[in-house]
Design a protein around this motif. Structure first.
Motif, PDB file in Angstrom:
ATOM      1  N   GLN A 177      -3.355  57.305 -16.507  1.00  0.00           N
ATOM      2  CA  GLN A 177      -2.168  56.381 -17.379  1.00  0.00           C
ATOM      3  C   GLN A 177      -2.329  57.334 -18.743  1.00  0.00           C
ATOM      4  OE1 GLN A 177      -3.983  52.457 -17.701  1.00  0.00           O
ATOM      5  NE2 GLN A 177      -2.599  51.966 -16.041  1.00  0.00           N
ATOM      6  N   ARG A 237       5.223  60.732 -21.516  1.00  0.00           N
ATOM      7  CA  ARG A 237       6.551  59.969 -22.261  1.00  0.00           C
ATOM      8  C   ARG A 237       6.732  60.296 -23.829  1.00  0.00           C
ATOM      9  NH1 ARG A 237       5.300  54.769 -19.684  1.00  0.00           N
ATOM     10  NH2 ARG A 237       6.049  54.912 -17.546  1.00  0.00           N
ATOM     11  N   GLU A 238       5.662  60.419 -24.319  1.00  0.00           N
ATOM     12  CA  GLU A 238       5.859  60.832 -25.889  1.00  0.00           C
ATOM     13  C   GLU A 238       6.354  62.215 -26.023  1.00  0.00           C
ATOM     14  OE1 GLU A 238       2.025  60.727 -28.278  1.00  0.00           O
ATOM     15  OE2 GLU A 238       2.185  58.739 -27.570  1.00  0.00           O
ATOM     16  N   SER A 271       1.453  58.398 -20.479  1.00  0.00           N
ATOM     17  CA  SER A 271       1.739  58.094 -21.730  1.00  0.00           C
ATOM     18  C   SER A 271       2.138  59.365 -22.556  1.00  0.00           C
ATOM     19  CB  SER A 271       0.886  57.059 -22.393  1.00  0.00           C
ATOM     20  OG  SER A 271      -0.409  57.662 -22.423  1.00  0.00           O
ATOM     21  N   ARG A 272       1.242  60.553 -22.367  1.00  0.00           N
ATOM     22  CA  ARG A 272       1.353  61.515 -23.070  1.00  0.00           C
ATOM     23  C   ARG A 272       2.711  62.339 -22.690  1.00  0.00           C
ATOM     24  NH1 ARG A 272      -3.641  63.590 -22.920  1.00  0.00           N
ATOM     25  NH2 ARG A 272      -3.242  64.568 -20.979  1.00  0.00           N
TER      26      ARG A 272
END
Lengths: 455, 123
Positions: free
Chosen positions: B107, B114-115, B111-112
């Motif tokens: 996860q 996406r950033e 998220s990394r």
């Protein structure tokens, strides 16, 4: 003589482990040691291809008791090609600047393990060298030390360890039914053993090497690792470590368990086809160069399996030639992945041509041998599959070229000359083998003769 | 005896495979250790013969095959080194991400990414 390349890299690796590999001088020392090891392997290869296999029994024991190192045509050609790949990748990383203390020493340990396993004639020392090179590969996989490299390295280590222990279980089974570890004697005795037992052992070996090669049902670890590893490490893993898989399938499948290989030929061809189709579809749908190359590696492994399934002198020679050409292609492409400049573009195009099988590259002759195998099998479907696979690989390689070099993703200042030099050097090797394929083809034929036994 | 050894190998391998499927780095390492030992036990068992003592026969007679024990000890040493490497790797993963749960790790990865994509778009 068989000991020399092994001892050279091993002693150098042990000595270099004590030094700080981040210093330029230590890095170039490691490159020199690796080059010396490769030169010794090449001399050995020349002797073997000229005058037949060489054997050394460890500790002067009588043959049959001592552990035998045996250099035959199949082993030496794999050793030389893996050595070339490792040398180019290590020189690339040293020129770029090594960021970990142990990196050069670990690469030398990897070279020792690989040379050892290609030159051993003993099932258990094969396992020992195999673990030596795999442990070095686990350390390399998390080189760089970022969170995602650590995660990928962990997955790589766990999946491949499972494969190694399956191999060890198969070795235990082999010893139980034959009572010996020398490959030649195992091959003689296992022919008389009850087939059900041998099939179980053969499946163990197949799964162990399938994991190393990244064949379709065992490929799940491969993309993550190749994508997150640094270019030089990805080149080593795909160009040298993956050779363990194809060499193992050839040596254990065609050399020791030929009857079981024939029995499983249809399964091999089906799995190979699945690998090619899956790898091609995934590669076409990816956008970053590293991802495309990783899935392409899954697809290319399928061709080796198909050639192995076809079998016979033609099929085995095709498997050898194709795996060697493929190792060089993959190393070239992974090394050029992050570089800029028109020379790199040219090197990349040569790699792409070689993967698709367009002359004048080494890959062309790999494909020609595969076509011969398909024709020998009298199968229209196989020939069509090989042609289509080649066409699709042309498509995905040029998607990268278009995206990176034409649309300007990789325009800008060219990379340092030394780095470009490594990629261009490998490209020159690939083109040379395309223009003068005789050594490659002869090596394939001789290796197939070794596996088929004296006829 | 052969049956008992086979049972032992099977149980060790099964338990190891079960632990490998857990989303926890240290459980996975323990799983690998169990599977390594299943392989060692199989190696030992592969050289035993009915009615022969495994190492030092007290009432005369031939001992069983000693080669498998040499192989097993080599395999044990290799397994030991590999375990040390895996544990240090798991520790480094923990030190950099503060978790040993594979789900949380992936996860964090998502998220990394996406950033990173958001940054690319804004640039």
């Amino acid at each position: 003589m068989v000991f020399v390349p092994l001892l050279l890299t091993w002693v150098a690796a042990a000595a270099l482990a004590l030094m700080d590999g981040r210093r330029r001088s230590v890095g170039w020392l490691a490159v020199g040691a690796l080059a010396a090891g490769l030169a010794a392997t090449a001399v050995l290869a020349g002797m073997v291809l000229d005058g037949g296999a060489r054997e050394t029994v460890a500790g002067d024991w009588p043959p049959g008791i001592g552990i035998v190192l045996r250099a035959d045509a199949l082993g030496v050609v794999f050793a030389v090609v893996s050595g070339v790949v490792l040398l180019a990748a290590l020189a690339y990383e040293v020129a770029a600047g090594v960021s970990s203390r142990l990196f050069p020493a670990v690469v030398l340990f990897l070279a020792t393990g690989l040379t050892g396993l290609f030159l051993t004639a003993d099932v258990f020392s094969f396992y020992v060298f195999f673990e030596l090179s795999m442990i070095a590969a686990y350390v390399l996989a998390y080189y760089g030390g970022e969170a995602r490299q650590l995660g990928a390295g962990f997955i790589f280590a766990v999946v491949n360890l499972l494969g190694s222990f399956l191999f060890l279980l198969a070795v235990a089974g082999t010893y139980h039914v034959t009572g010996t570890l020398a490959m030649e004697t195992v091959a003689q005795r296992i022919a008389g053993v009850e087939p059900n037992t041998v099939i179980l052992i053969a499946v163990g070996f197949f799964v162990a090497f399938g994991v190393k090669l990244g064949l379709f049902p065992f490929h799940f670890w491969l993309p993550t690792v190749y994508v997150s590893a640094s270019p030089s490490v990805a080149a080593m893993l795909s160009g040298a470590v993956a050779n363990i898989g194809s060499y193992g399938l050839l040596r254990f499948g065609a050399g020791i368990l030929p009857a079981e290989l024939r029995l499983g030929a249809v399964a091999l061809i089906i799995l190979g086809t699945a690998s090619i189709v899956y790898g091609a579809i995934q590669a076409v749908s990816r956008r970053t160069a590293a991802e495309v190359l990783a899935y392409s590696a899954v697809g290319q492994a399928g061709y080796v399996l198909i050639a192995l399934g076809v079998g016979g002198p033609v099929g085995l020679a095709a498997a050898v030639v194709y795996s060697l050409a493929n190792a060089l292609n993959k190393a070239l492409l992974f090394l050029s992945v992050e570089l800029r400049g028109w020379l790199v573009g040219a090197a990349f195009v040569i790699g792409a041509f070689s993967v698709a099988g367009i002359p004048p590259t080494a890959g062309f002759f790999g494909k020609v041998e595969l076509f011969r195998a398909g024709v020998a099998e009298d199968s229209v479907a196989l020939v069509a599959l090989i042609f289509l696979g080649g066409a699709v690989s042309f498509l995905y390689m040029f998607q990268i070229y278009q995206h990176d070099f034409w649309r300007g993703e990789r325009r800008g200042a060219a990379s340092p000359r030394a780095l470009r030099g490594m990629a261009v050097g490998l490209a020159v090797v690939v083109v040379t083998l395309g223009l003068w394929p005789e050594p490659l083809l002869a090596a394939g034929r001789r290796a197939a003769e070794v596996l088929m036994g004296p006829t | 005896m052969t049956f008992l050894l086979a049972l032992g190998v099977g149980v060790l391998f099964g338990a190891g495979a079960y632990l490998l499927l857990k989303p926890d780095l240290f459980r996975i390492v323990v799983g690998i250790v169990l599977i390594a030992n299943a392989a060692n036990l199989a190696l030992l068992a592969s050289g035993l013969r009915r009615g022969r003592s495994p190492i030092y026969p007290l009432e005369g007679g031939e001992p069983s095959d000693p080669l498998v024990q040499a192989m097993a000890i080599t395999a044990i040493v290799i397994g030991f080194a590999v375990t040390a490497l895996l544990l240090s790797l798991a520790y480094r993963v923990y030190a950099s991400s503060r978790t040993v749960d594979l789900d949380e790790l992936s996860q964090a990865e998502v998220s990394r990414e996406r950033e990173l994509e958001r940054e690319e778009v804004s640039v």
